[in-house]
Enzyme design. Structure first.
Site, PDB file in Angstrom:
ATOM      1  N   GLN A 127      -9.298  13.306   0.204  1.00 53.88           N
ATOM      2  CA  GLN A 127      -8.545  14.367  -0.228  1.00 53.88           C
ATOM      3  C   GLN A 127      -8.386  16.098  -0.319  1.00 53.88           C
ATOM      4  OE1 GLN A 127      -7.708  13.227  -4.789  1.00 53.88           O
ATOM      5  NE2 GLN A 127      -8.624  11.281  -4.556  1.00 53.88           N
ATOM      6  N   HIS A 142      -6.225   1.853   1.945  1.00 52.95           N
ATOM      7  CA  HIS A 142      -6.287   2.815   2.564  1.00 52.95           C
ATOM      8  C   HIS A 142      -7.165   4.364   3.062  1.00 52.95           C
ATOM      9  CE1 HIS A 142      -2.636   3.183   5.782  1.00 52.95           C
ATOM     10  NE2 HIS A 142      -3.580   4.563   5.727  1.00 52.95           N
ATOM     11  N   SER A 152      -8.863   4.726  -5.237  1.00 52.05           N
ATOM     12  CA  SER A 152      -8.326   3.364  -6.164  1.00 52.05           C
ATOM     13  C   SER A 152      -6.962   2.429  -4.970  1.00 52.05           C
ATOM     14  CB  SER A 152      -6.858   3.964  -6.957  1.00 52.05           C
ATOM     15  OG  SER A 152      -6.500   5.173  -6.182  1.00 52.05           O
ATOM     16  N   CYS A 189       0.384   3.158   3.566  1.00 53.00           N
ATOM     17  CA  CYS A 189       0.746   2.889   4.805  1.00 53.00           C
ATOM     18  C   CYS A 189       2.299   4.112   5.429  1.00 53.00           C
ATOM     19  CB  CYS A 189       1.265   1.613   4.563  1.00 53.00           C
ATOM     20  SG  CYS A 189      -0.015   0.063   5.111  1.00 53.00           S
ATOM     21  N   HIS A 201      -4.602   0.647   7.983  1.00 49.48           N
ATOM     22  CA  HIS A 201      -4.506   0.279   6.779  1.00 49.48           C
ATOM     23  C   HIS A 201      -6.300  -0.589   6.641  1.00 49.48           C
ATOM     24  CE1 HIS A 201      -4.529  -0.721   2.350  1.00 49.48           C
ATOM     25  NE2 HIS A 201      -4.421  -2.018   2.719  1.00 49.48           N
ATOM     26  N   HIS A 225      -7.658   7.205   3.585  1.00 43.39           N
ATOM     27  CA  HIS A 225      -7.478   8.484   2.952  1.00 43.39           C
ATOM     28  C   HIS A 225      -8.950   9.300   2.828  1.00 43.39           C
ATOM     29  CE1 HIS A 225      -7.590   6.779  -0.845  1.00 43.39           C
ATOM     30  NE2 HIS A 225      -7.109   7.500  -1.213  1.00 43.39           N
ATOM     31  N   CYS A 252       0.696  -0.888   0.583  1.00 45.16           N
ATOM     32  CA  CYS A 252      -0.321  -0.046  -0.056  1.00 45.16           C
ATOM     33  C   CYS A 252       0.737   1.248   0.107  1.00 45.16           C
ATOM     34  CB  CYS A 252      -0.741  -0.081   1.168  1.00 45.16           C
ATOM     35  SG  CYS A 252      -1.561   1.458   1.530  1.00 45.16           S
ATOM     36  N   ASN A 277     -13.559   9.902  -1.283  1.00 45.63           N
ATOM     37  CA  ASN A 277     -14.023   8.738  -2.010  1.00 45.63           C
ATOM     38  C   ASN A 277     -13.766   7.291  -1.238  1.00 45.63           C
ATOM     39  OD1 ASN A 277     -14.693  10.357  -4.423  1.00 45.63           O
ATOM     40  ND2 ASN A 277     -12.457  10.329  -5.050  1.00 45.63           N
TER      41      ASN A 277
HETATM   42  O1  LIG Z   1      -7.574  10.839  -7.374  1.00 50.06           O
HETATM   43  P1  LIG Z   1      -7.895   8.946  -7.574  1.00 50.06           P
HETATM   44  O2  LIG Z   1      -8.354   8.519  -5.916  1.00 50.06           O
HETATM   45  O3  LIG Z   1      -7.044   8.983  -8.357  1.00 50.06           O
HETATM   46  O4  LIG Z   1      -9.447   9.169  -8.294  1.00 50.06           O
HETATM   47  C1  LIG Z   1     -10.750   9.722  -8.240  1.00 50.06           C
HETATM   48  O5  LIG Z   1     -10.809  11.025  -7.545  1.00 50.06           O
HETATM   49  C2  LIG Z   1     -10.964  11.871  -8.901  1.00 50.06           C
HETATM   50  C3  LIG Z   1     -11.403  13.122  -7.458  1.00 50.06           C
HETATM   51  O6  LIG Z   1     -12.379  12.353  -7.332  1.00 50.06           O
HETATM   52  C4  LIG Z   1     -11.377  11.770  -9.494  1.00 50.06           C
HETATM   53  O7  LIG Z   1     -11.537  12.124 -10.460  1.00 50.06           O
HETATM   54  C5  LIG Z   1     -11.319   9.979 -10.485  1.00 50.06           C
HETATM   55  O8  LIG Z   1     -12.059   9.821 -11.317  1.00 50.06           O
HETATM   56  C6  LIG Z   1     -11.302   8.819  -9.069  1.00 50.06           C
HETATM   57  O9  LIG Z   1     -11.113   7.712  -9.420  1.00 50.06           O
END
Ligand SMILES: O=P(O)(O)O[C@H]1O[C@H](CO)[C@@H](O)[C@H](O)[C@H]1O
Ligand SMILES: O=P(O)(O)O[C@H]1O[C@H](CO)[C@@H](O)[C@H](O)[C@H]1O
Lengths: 340, 340
Positions: free
Chosen positions: B169, B165, B162, B55, B114, B167, B52, B154
């Protein structure tokens, strides 16, 4: 490409039809993928499936029998999101605001052949679908209480499509939905100011610039709009300003069918898969007004990004901020054009 | 429920914060599902995963080493959608309009563990995440060229995440994204007219009506908004009008963390699965203006509809028309409340 900045640096592009922006991050196209992959069903479908509720002569969930149809078959949605005869009411309780909404929802089978999609149909057969759309738009729109008719297709399991039999839907209703309202506003304003079609003028500019054009025939352009949101989003638009598909001559209807055939085939070629998408036609409301500012067009919103299994997710930032894309409209147009 | 029409017939509801509508079709909740099912990973994750890239002590894709962090860890996104130092440019070529957009994107690991998600973290540990959000909002926002800071998460593969873990943004940028712009507009207009907070007045009304409230403590309300789009969409909002999370006292920050803990746990209980969602905080832009009309809030947009594997698809009609839902906000609130 005159402005190379657009291929190198993050920027936002303005959608002239909605008045909203898309964030473009061209430098990000290279990031690795560690997320969810779509499942692809490699399964070849038979031309007739006895368990399919859209195949000819089969019984639907509500007990009705489908006729032995030979080309297009339209029926009222058995699980319609809108009802025709529900009571009229409104809630105006402080900051709680609601209004009853009535309408008619239909399902349109494009072909009796369970194994096909628009991409595999003959142009002549797609033209029959166009005729059915015209008939429905005309008849539903003639209804006193129907002021807008939304024609659309959800194709593929990734787009929430619950049955692979080639079909689309038509939801018609008493008021104008959000997305249509935005386009109504932008087109009206432009028309009032310039006495010409916003989309028509835009198409002129695109035809001159060439770089986002995928295909054209005498009457139609297929392109990736400058402000496209989805990786391979495309638009089909008549070169001549027309309010709705009702204005199509017979020759134009055929050229429209050809444009649909071309783009759906290119899509399938791109990642060598039956390409999922939602498509829809935005056209003049059927509210009895002039609507000369409307220039109808059909858009395709396909989710796939990099392969048959990797799609673009419109999530966090996109839901709370703005749509975001990595690959630019110009690069996407190029890739599709190369497959012609 | 005073107005039973809202539980029986299709209608649209107005979102006071965005000025847009959602179509509600309560009678449709019973239709059968024949579409795609989500995969659920039943796999139990270890507390540390050597593969990961989030981590502690592991190496990220760009070669950087994560520190041996003990609670929250924030770093600049290795594949940022926005760049800080890209050139400034604009395209104003007829109907092609674009503008450069700069910004800073960060990743925030909620915990070194994790295997956890917010639902499994202690309130004290969630409070550390809140502190990190405050610090980032303050520091990023202090930047001359950063006028808006979008904090979001997300969660789950279904939401394009993706890496499992725990997290979130933070994307911060020079201009206001579409969704924020709508809320800016609606709140500003209401504040100018009524000299009070739009969301504050709405919360008063919800607290009196009770039926959409899921949980409350001294400082926060957790509810399903009257105009919710996603089946189990929820909002956490401070009872007192506050422009941003910077105004939270220590006690309020703890109550906010509790609210996050409660809703994420209810979500996991609902379908007995680690509930996917995108969440985000909408708060005052950091553009140096007064912004007294802003009342910050956090929203959760979870896609699941009926079970751990059946989600709501926002496709055809939703993309071309308006968002549409079947189960009403009141029914959804009830179901979550029952799990308390
Ligand atoms: O930034 P990550 O987690 O790789 O990507 C994810 O979140 C982003 C922000 O919402 C999006 O634009 C991506 O399509 C999604 O896969
Ligand atoms: O009507 P269907 O195909 O069952 O359902 C599909 O299309 C509808 C209209 O876009 C959406 O509301 C549903 O979420 C989707 O699953």
């Amino acid at each position: 490409m005159e402005n190379t900045n657009l291929q190198d640096y993050s920027h936002k592009r303005f959608n002239i039809l909605t008045g909203e922006w898309v964030l473009v991050s061209p430098h990000r196209a290279k990031r690795p993928w560690q997320g969810q992959n779509e499942e692809i069903s490699a399964e070849k479908r038979p031309a007739y499936d006895e368990t399919c509720y859209l195949c000819a002569t089969n019984t639907r969930i509500n007990g009705e029998l489908n006729p032995d149809y030979k080309d297009v078959f339209v029926f009222t949605n058995d699980f319609a999101a809108l009802q025709k005869d529900s009571p009229s009411f409104s809630v105006n309780d402080g900051l709680f605001k609601a209004q009853s909404e009535t309408g008619i929802c239909k399902v349109i089978c494009f072909s009796p052949d369970h194994s096909k999609s628009l991409a595999q149909m003959e142009v002549e057969d797609i033209k029959k679908v166009v005729s059915a759309w015209q008939k429905e738009y005309r008849e539903l729109g003639a209804n006193e209480s129907i002021n807008y008719v939304q024609i659309f297709e959800n194709k593929g399991a990734a787009m929430g499509c619950s049955n692979p039999h080639p079909h689309g839907q038509i939801w018609s209703q008493s008021s104008m939905p959000n997305e249509v309202y935005k386009k109504e506003h932008q087109q009206k304003e432009y028309f009032a100011k310039n006495k010409s079609s916003l989309l028509g003028d835009y198409l002129q500019q695109e035809l001159a610039a060439k770089e986002r054009i995928i295909f054209q025939n005498d009457d139609f352009v297929v392109l990736i709009p400058f402000w496209a949101i989805w990786p391979f989003e495309a638009m089909i638009a008549p070169k001549k300003a027309q309010k709705s598909i009702l204005e199509l001559s017979d020759a134009e209807a055929k050229n429209y069918a050809e444009a649909i055939s071309v783009i759906t085939q290119l899509y399938d070629k791109l990642f060598n898969t039956s390409f999922p998408y939602s498509s829809g036609i935005h056209q003049a409301p059927t509210n009895g007004e002039e609507n000369d500012h409307w220039h109808w067009h059909m858009s395709f919103y396909p989710p796939l990004l990099r392969s048959a299994t990797v799609k673009k997710f419109m999530v966090g930032y996109e839901m709370f901020g703005s749509p975001q894309r990595d690959i630019t409209a110009e690069v996407a147009a190029n890739r599709l054009r190369e497959l012609l």
